[in-house]
Design an enzyme around this catalytic site. Structure first.
Site, PDB file in Angstrom:
ATOM      1  CG  HIS A   1      -1.941   0.958   1.355  1.00  0.00           C
ATOM      2  ND1 HIS A   1      -1.720   2.280   1.646  1.00  0.00           N
ATOM      3  CD2 HIS A   1      -3.284   0.823   1.189  1.00  0.00           C
ATOM      4  CE1 HIS A   1      -2.886   2.923   1.663  1.00  0.00           C
ATOM      5  NE2 HIS A   1      -3.846   2.062   1.379  1.00  0.00           N
TER       6      HIS A   1
ATOM      7  CG  ASP B   1       0.265  -2.155   6.018  1.00  0.00           C
ATOM      8  OD1 ASP B   1      -0.665  -2.236   6.858  1.00  0.00           O
ATOM      9  OD2 ASP B   1       0.118  -1.629   4.905  1.00  0.00           O
TER      10      ASP B   1
ATOM     11  CD  GLN C   1      -6.951  -4.342   4.109  1.00  0.00           C
ATOM     12  OE1 GLN C   1      -7.915  -5.060   4.405  1.00  0.00           O
ATOM     13  NE2 GLN C   1      -7.094  -3.065   3.834  1.00  0.00           N
TER      14      GLN C   1
ATOM     15  CE  LYS D   1      -7.379  -0.087   6.356  1.00  0.00           C
ATOM     16  NZ  LYS D   1      -8.142   0.501   5.249  1.00  0.00           N
TER      17      LYS D   1
ATOM     18  CB  CYS E   1      -3.652   3.340  -1.667  1.00  0.00           C
ATOM     19  SG  CYS E   1      -4.837   4.666  -1.505  1.00  0.00           S
TER      20      CYS E   1
END
Lengths: 124, 403
Positions: B121, B198, B201, B224, B362
Site C-alpha cells: 500500500h 503493515d 488488512q 478496519k 493505493c
C-alpha cells in the site's frame, strides 16, 4: 436485478461516446500535448492538439479511463476544434456537462474535469 | 448458526436502503462498519466520563485515563504482545508506519537500504521514500511471482547487510495474499535489519500473536477492525522502542522541559505527543471485545469461505478476471470485467445497493504488475453473508450491455 429492468447507468451521450469515441487516437503532427492522471483512480488522459494561426485545427485524446472521463475527453476534443486558443482554454466543466446531459455525482466530477485540466496544460 | 446470522443485527447501518435496495456492504477492507456496542461505548464515554487524560487531577480525568489505559491492555492481550509498553496509540496505520520511518530515517546513512515489496500500500512505501530521500539511502523491492506471492528466492539477493528495514504487508489489500510474516521477520533479523509489518488488512481477520510472528514492529488501524476512525496502533518490541529516538515532540511524550531541551517520558507515552483520540480508544476496546467474543478463528473461517465463494462465482463469469491466490487468501477479492472500467463497475453495482471499492487501491506499483490501471474489489467482514456474495455475482454477471 436483470439488465433489462435496470435503468441506464449513465446518460445516452456518455454511453455512446464511451462505446464509440469519435476523437480517440494519436494525432500525427500535434503541436501541443499534455498528460495527467486522476490521483483518485489512476486514470490517465493525454490531450493532443494542432494549433494553426492561433486556432485548434485538430484535437485527439488517448487514455486509460472510465466512461465518464472518456466521454468528457471526446466531447472536449470535438468542442475545441476550430476554436481559438483563448476560446478553447475558457471551456469548463459546465460546457462539457451540457453536452453529456448528465447529472454527475460529486465523487465523479474529477472524471469530467481531468481532460479539461490536461487541455489547459497543453494550451498554456 | 452462520456468523453473519449472529452478528448482522448488531450493525445498525446494515438496515440502510441504498438506491432502493438493502445495502450490501462489500468494502470493509477500506473501512469496516461498527457494531452498536462500539457506537454506544463512545457515546457513553462522552456523556459520562470525558476529560483530558494523564494530567487531570479530578474524577473525570481519572476515569478517562483509566479507560484509555484499559484499551492499551486489551490491545496488548488481543495481539499477544509481551508488555503494555509495546502498544503505542497512533492516528492510524499510516501514522504508525511514519513514526518508525521518521525515527529510523534520522539514523540512515548513504548506502543504507530499505526493503519493501511490490504489493505494498502507498502508506508502506511513501513514508520510507521520504525517510530515505535526504539521507542517500535507497529503496529496494521484492518482486512478485505466480498468482501474486512474494518471490522468496529473490529475498536472498535483496536482503543484505545494507538492509536497515524490511517493511511488508501481512495481507495484501488487493491480492489478498497472506505473507509468511514469521519467516520474513526471521530472515530480516538474520542480516541485522528491522522488520515492520503493515497489518491493516490482517488485524480484522486473523488471530495474531506477536510472540509467534516475531516481527519488530506491527502497525494497524482501529477503523478496519470494527472500531472508530482516527486511531491506530504501533506495536514495537520494547528494547527497540527504548532505543528509538522519538521524531515528534509534544506534551504527553516528555518528562521534563526547559526552553531549549527536554527529556523523554517512559514508554509507551514517549511516542504519543499531544492529546490522543480518547473516545476512539474506548471504541477500540469495545471492538476488541466484540471480536474476541466471536473468536478470531471463527471470523477467519467465515471470511475465508466468503472470499473463496467470491473467487469461484466471479471467475465462472465470462470476461471476469480475478487477481491474487485462488484459495489461501485474506478477505478481499479484486476483479476486473472486460470492457468495463472499474469505476463504472462500482457505479453499476452501487445502483443495486452493492458497495465495492474501485481504483488503484493505493497500490499503484502492484497495479502495474497486474497490468491494469485499477480493479474493482469486494471485501468482507463478520457481517457479510453467502447470500450477499451471490447477489454480487449475479449483479456482475448481468452487467452485460448496460454501458
Amino acid at each position: 436485478m436483470s439488465s433489462v429492468t435496470r435503468p441506464a447507468l449513465y446518460s445516452e451521450t456518455i454511453r455512446e461516446r464511451w462505446r464509440r469515441p469519435r476523437f480517440r487516437g494519436e494525432l500525427a503532427g500535434a503541436t501541443a500535448t499534455a498528460e495527467d492522471v486522476n490521483p483518485l483512480c489512476g486514470d490517465r488522459v493525454r490531450m493532443q492538439v494542432t494549433l494553426q494561426d492561433g486556432r485548434v485545427s485538430a484535437a485527439r485524446f488517448v487514455g486509460d479511463s472510465c466512461a465518464i472521463c472518456t466521454a468528457s475527453a471526446d466531447v472536449l476534443s470535438e468542442l475545441i476544434e476550430g476554436r481559438s486558443r483563448a476560446e478553447a482554454s475558457a471551456l469548463g466543466a459546465g460546457d462539457v456537462l451540457e453536452i453529456l446531459r448528465a447529472d454527475v455525482r460529486p465523487t465523479r466530477m474529477r472524471c469530467v474535469t481531468l481532460p479539461i485540466s490536461v487541455l489547459a496544460k497543453a494550451l498554456a | 448458526m452462520t456468523l453473519d446470522a449472529q452478528t448482522r443485527r448488531d450493525f445498525p447501518i446494515l438496515e440502510r436502503i441504498v438506491n432502493g435496495r438493502p445495502l450490501v456492504y462489500l468494502d470493509s477492507a477500506a473501512s469496516s462498519q461498527k457494531p452498536r456496542t462500539v457506537i454506544e461505548a463512545m457515546a457513553r464515554y462522552y456523556e459520562t466520563s470525558h476529560a483530558n487524560v494523564h494530567r487531570s487531577i479530578h474524577t473525570l480525568g481519572e476515569e478517562a485515563t483509566e479507560l484509555y489505559e484499559i484499551a492499551r491492555d486489551r490491545v496488548q492481550r488481543f495481539i499477544g504482545a509481551a508488555a503494555r509498553e509495546e502498544i503505542v496509540f497512533t492516528r492510524g496505520t499510516t501514522d504508525a508506519i511514519s513514526i518508525v520511518a521518521e525515527a529510523v530515517g534520522r539514523t540512515l546513512k548513504p548506502g543504507d537500504e530499505i526493503l519493501v515489496t511490490d504489493m505494498e500500500h502507498h502508506s508502506n512505501l511513501v513514508p520510507w521514500q521520504v525517510a530515505a530521500r535526504d539521507r542517500g539511502a535507497r529503496i529496494r523491492s521484492v518482486p512478485l511471482v505466480g498468482e501474486g506471492t512474494l518471490d522468496l528466492a529473490a529475498l536472498d539477493r535483496l536482503l543484505t547487510d545494507r538492509t536497515r528495514v524490511f517493511a511488508f504487508a501481512h495481507v495484501s489489500n488487493v491480492l489478498g495474499t497472506i505473507n509468511p510474516v514469521a519467516e520474513l521477520a526471521a530472515r530480516a533479523r538474520r542480516v541485522g535489519a528491522l522488520s515492520l509489518v503493515d497489518g491493516a488488512q490482517a488485524i480484522p481477520h486473523l488471530l495474531l500473536d506477536m510472540s509467534v510472528l516475531g516481527c519488530d514492529f506491527y502497525a494497524f488501524s482501529a477503523h478496519k477492525m470494527l472500531g472508530p476512525t482516527g486511531l491506530g496502533v504501533l506495536y514495537g518490541r520494547r528494547a527497540l522502542l527504548e532505543a528509538l529516538e522519538p521524531a515528534r515532540g509534544g506534551s504527553e511524550m516528555i518528562k521534563e522541559v526547559w526552553v531549549d531541551r527536554a527529556t523523554w517520558n517512559d514508554l509507551p507515552w514517549r511516542f504519543e505527543p499531544g492529546t490522543p483520540p480518547i473516545a476512539e480508544t474506548v471504541g477500540l476496546t469495545a471492538a476488541v471485545e466484540y471480536l474476541e467474543k466471536l473468536g478470531m478463528e471463527r471470523v477467519r473461517e467465515h471470511e475465508q469461505a466468503l472470499a473463496v465463494q467470491t473467487v469461484d462465482l466471479l471467475s465462472a463469469i465470462p470476461g471476469v478476471r480475478i487477481y491474487g491466490p485462488r484459495r489461501e487468501r485474506g478477505a478481499v477479492v479484486a476483479f476486473s470485467v472486460d470492457g468495463w472500467h472499474p469505476h463504472d463497475v462500482a457505479a453499476a453495482l452501487d445502483a443495486e445497493g452493492i458497495a465495492v471499492r474501485a481504483g488503484h487501491h493505493c497500490a499503484q506499483p502492484l497495479m502495474r504488475w497486474c497490468g491494469v490501471v485499477g480493479t474493482s474489489r469486494a471485501s468482507f467482514s463478520v457481517y457479510n453473508s453467502s447470500e450477499e456474495v451471490a447477489l454480487l455475482a449475479h449483479a456482475v454477471a448481468s452487467l452485460g450491455a448496460a454501458l
